[in-house]
Structures are given as C-alpha cells and as structure tokens.
Design a protein around this motif. Structure first.
Motif, PDB file in Angstrom:
ATOM      1  N   UNK A 133       0.852  -1.192   0.000  1.00  0.00           N
ATOM      2  CA  UNK A 133       0.000   0.000   0.000  1.00  0.00           C
ATOM      3  C   UNK A 133       0.886   1.240   0.000  1.00  0.00           C
ATOM      4  N   UNK A 134       0.615   2.127  -0.949  1.00  0.00           N
ATOM      5  CA  UNK A 134       1.307   3.401  -1.028  1.00  0.00           C
ATOM      6  C   UNK A 134       0.400   4.510  -0.523  1.00  0.00           C
ATOM      7  N   UNK A 135       0.960   5.420   0.246  1.00  0.00           N
ATOM      8  CA  UNK A 135       0.227   6.593   0.713  1.00  0.00           C
ATOM      9  C   UNK A 135       1.036   7.819   0.353  1.00  0.00           C
ATOM     10  N   UNK A 136       0.407   8.744  -0.313  1.00  0.00           N
ATOM     11  CA  UNK A 136       1.098   9.952  -0.752  1.00  0.00           C
ATOM     12  C   UNK A 136       1.082  11.011   0.341  1.00  0.00           C
ATOM     13  N   UNK A 137       1.949  11.994   0.188  1.00  0.00           N
ATOM     14  CA  UNK A 137       1.882  13.159   1.052  1.00  0.00           C
ATOM     15  C   UNK A 137       0.569  13.896   0.763  1.00  0.00           C
ATOM     16  N   UNK A 138      -0.028  14.561   1.751  1.00  0.00           N
ATOM     17  CA  UNK A 138      -1.287  15.281   1.515  1.00  0.00           C
ATOM     18  C   UNK A 138      -1.152  16.289   0.378  1.00  0.00           C
ATOM     19  N   UNK A 139      -2.220  16.377  -0.425  1.00  0.00           N
ATOM     20  CA  UNK A 139      -2.218  17.353  -1.513  1.00  0.00           C
ATOM     21  C   UNK A 139      -2.606  18.727  -0.993  1.00  0.00           C
ATOM     22  N   UNK A 140      -2.850  19.661  -1.928  1.00  0.00           N
ATOM     23  CA  UNK A 140      -3.157  21.035  -1.520  1.00  0.00           C
ATOM     24  C   UNK A 140      -4.465  21.145  -0.744  1.00  0.00           C
ATOM     25  N   UNK A 141      -5.304  20.109  -0.858  1.00  0.00           N
ATOM     26  CA  UNK A 141      -6.563  20.095  -0.108  1.00  0.00           C
ATOM     27  C   UNK A 141      -6.469  19.275   1.179  1.00  0.00           C
ATOM     28  N   UNK A 142      -5.271  18.802   1.483  1.00  0.00           N
ATOM     29  CA  UNK A 142      -5.083  18.027   2.699  1.00  0.00           C
ATOM     30  C   UNK A 142      -5.442  16.566   2.573  1.00  0.00           C
ATOM     31  N   UNK A 143      -5.682  16.088   1.350  1.00  0.00           N
ATOM     32  CA  UNK A 143      -6.065  14.698   1.118  1.00  0.00           C
ATOM     33  C   UNK A 143      -4.815  13.867   0.856  1.00  0.00           C
TER      34      UNK A 143
END
Length: 250
Positions: A133-143
């Motif tokens: 499972x990969x999890x990205x850093x939060x985007x500009x919307x915090x997702x």
C-alpha cells in the motif's frame, strides 16, 4: 462533462438525433433520463445515429444503444473516442545496474527515494511478487491518497511488471519497468498503459500529459539520488532530499 469543440458532447448527440433522426427536441428536454427507444427512436433512426457517430468520431455504437439515454450515448462515445493512455519515460543513471535495480526495487524504501510517497506498507510477499500500500503526502486540499499495488520482479531479465490493485480513478493501470546497461551507466525505463474511468476528473489524454510531465521530473530526482549514492559507495537511498511531485503511477 465531456466537451468537444467547446460544446458538451450530449448537446452534439442531441443535435444529431434532432437533425438526422427525427428526435423531438422538446420531448428530449422534458425527459433527459429517457432511453432513445422511449424517445421514439426506431431501428432506422439508430442506424443513422450510428453512421454519423462513426463518421464524426470513428466510434461504433452497439445495437443496444436504443436502451441508453442521450447522456449514456455521449458517455459511450467519449470513452471509445478517447484511446487508452500510454507513456514511456526513461533516464540514464550513472551507476551500476545492480545498484539501480536494488535501490529502485526496495519498495519499503520508496518514501526515501520518491518525493511523493509518505509511506509504503508491505502487505504480502510471494517469491518475487510483492503487494503493498502506497500513501502519498497530503495534496493542496489536505487529502492523502492511498492505494494498493502489486509488482513482480524478474531479476534474470531485469524487468518488473506492476499493476494497481485498487485502481481509484483508473479503469486499469499497468506499469513495465526495464533496466539496461549502456555506456555511462544504467537506463531505467517506465512504460505505463492505463485508462481512466468515465467519472475521473481527467481523461486519458490529460492523464498522459500529467504522467509524462511528472515522470520526467521524478526520474531526474531518482537519478540524482542514486548517482550520489553510487559516488558515496553506499547501499541505501539517501533520505530527505528535495524534489518535485512524481507521477504517482505505481
């Protein structure tokens, strides 16, 4: 909403039906969810629609199109007129092939190698196949986007086949990694084949552009990290280096 030449595709399909097939425009406006059959389109009308669509978008409409609404026909045309995505990006890394192979196939270490991943969790291993499972850093919307992928490495041929298990906005995403020795180092190549779901916020062409742009940046980041590692004589990817957002493709 799919748009062609500045107009919604549903409007273009409606115009074809009104002009070529005898559709009552007012009836269609009153019942946007009605099927073509419910709107009075018979087999001859559907044949004419099929002929115009084939000429304009090179898309074949199935015989069952009469059961679709105008919006449904527009979605079908949009999906078939938008060819699947395909990208190929590579980089020459001034480092030995075994080092490039080991570092880039250490999935658990990807958060130190890729700039976009906050976490890589190994879920299962079976020989040369790993599910993770990969999890990205939060985007500009915090997702913080997260998904499960699977990849199978072939050390003998220096190739890797990968796919997204949890596809998210993709209908499918398949990735082929290959490695080859060249004068000056090791060439690593990513080939990606994919298709976006109709509900995705970007179509195949848009995602192709996005992946090509981001892959070039991310490959440059990986190149710099591995070359620095090779120069230092180490065996682990350096942590904490800055870089731009990558393709997010695995």
């Amino acid at each position: 909403m799919t748009v062609t030449h500045g107009r919604p595709l549903t409007a273009e399909i409606t115009d074809i039906l009104v002009t070529n097939c005898g559709l009552d425009a007012d009836a269609a406006a009153r019942a946007p969810a009605a099927s073509l059959e419910e709107l009075g389109m018979d087999s001859l009308a559907l044949l004419e629609l099929s002929a115009v669509v084939a000429d304009r978008w090179q898309v074949r409409i199935p015989e069952q199109a009469g059961q679709l609404s105008i919006a449904g026909v527009a979605e079908l045309v949009a999906r078939r007129a938008d060819p699947p995505g395909h990208t190929e990006n590579s980089v020459l890394v001034a480092a030995p092939l075994p080092l490039v192979w080991d570092v880039t196939n250490d999935v658990a270490g990807w958060p130190e190698l890729f700039t976009e991943y906050a976490r890589a969790e190994i879920l299962d291993r079976d020989g040369d196949t790993v599910r993770f499972r990969l999890t990205m850093h939060p985007d500009e919307n915090g997702v913080a986007w997260s998904w499960v992928s699977e990849r199978t490495a072939d050390p003998a041929t220096r190739q890797v086949r990968a796919r997204r298990v949890e596809t998210g906005p993709f209908e499918y995403m398949r990735i082929h990694w290959s490695y080859a020795e060249e004068p000056g180092g090791t060439r690593m190549t990513w080939v990606q084949d994919f298709a976006m779901k109709p509900t995705a916020p970007v179509d195949n062409a848009g995602m192709t552009d996005r992946i090509n742009t981001n892959s070039a940046v991310q490959l440059a980041v990986i190149k710099e990290k591995i070359e620095r590692l090779a120069a230092d004589g180490g065996g682990r990817a350096p942590a904490g280096a800055d870089g731009a957002t990558g393709a997010g493709d695995e």
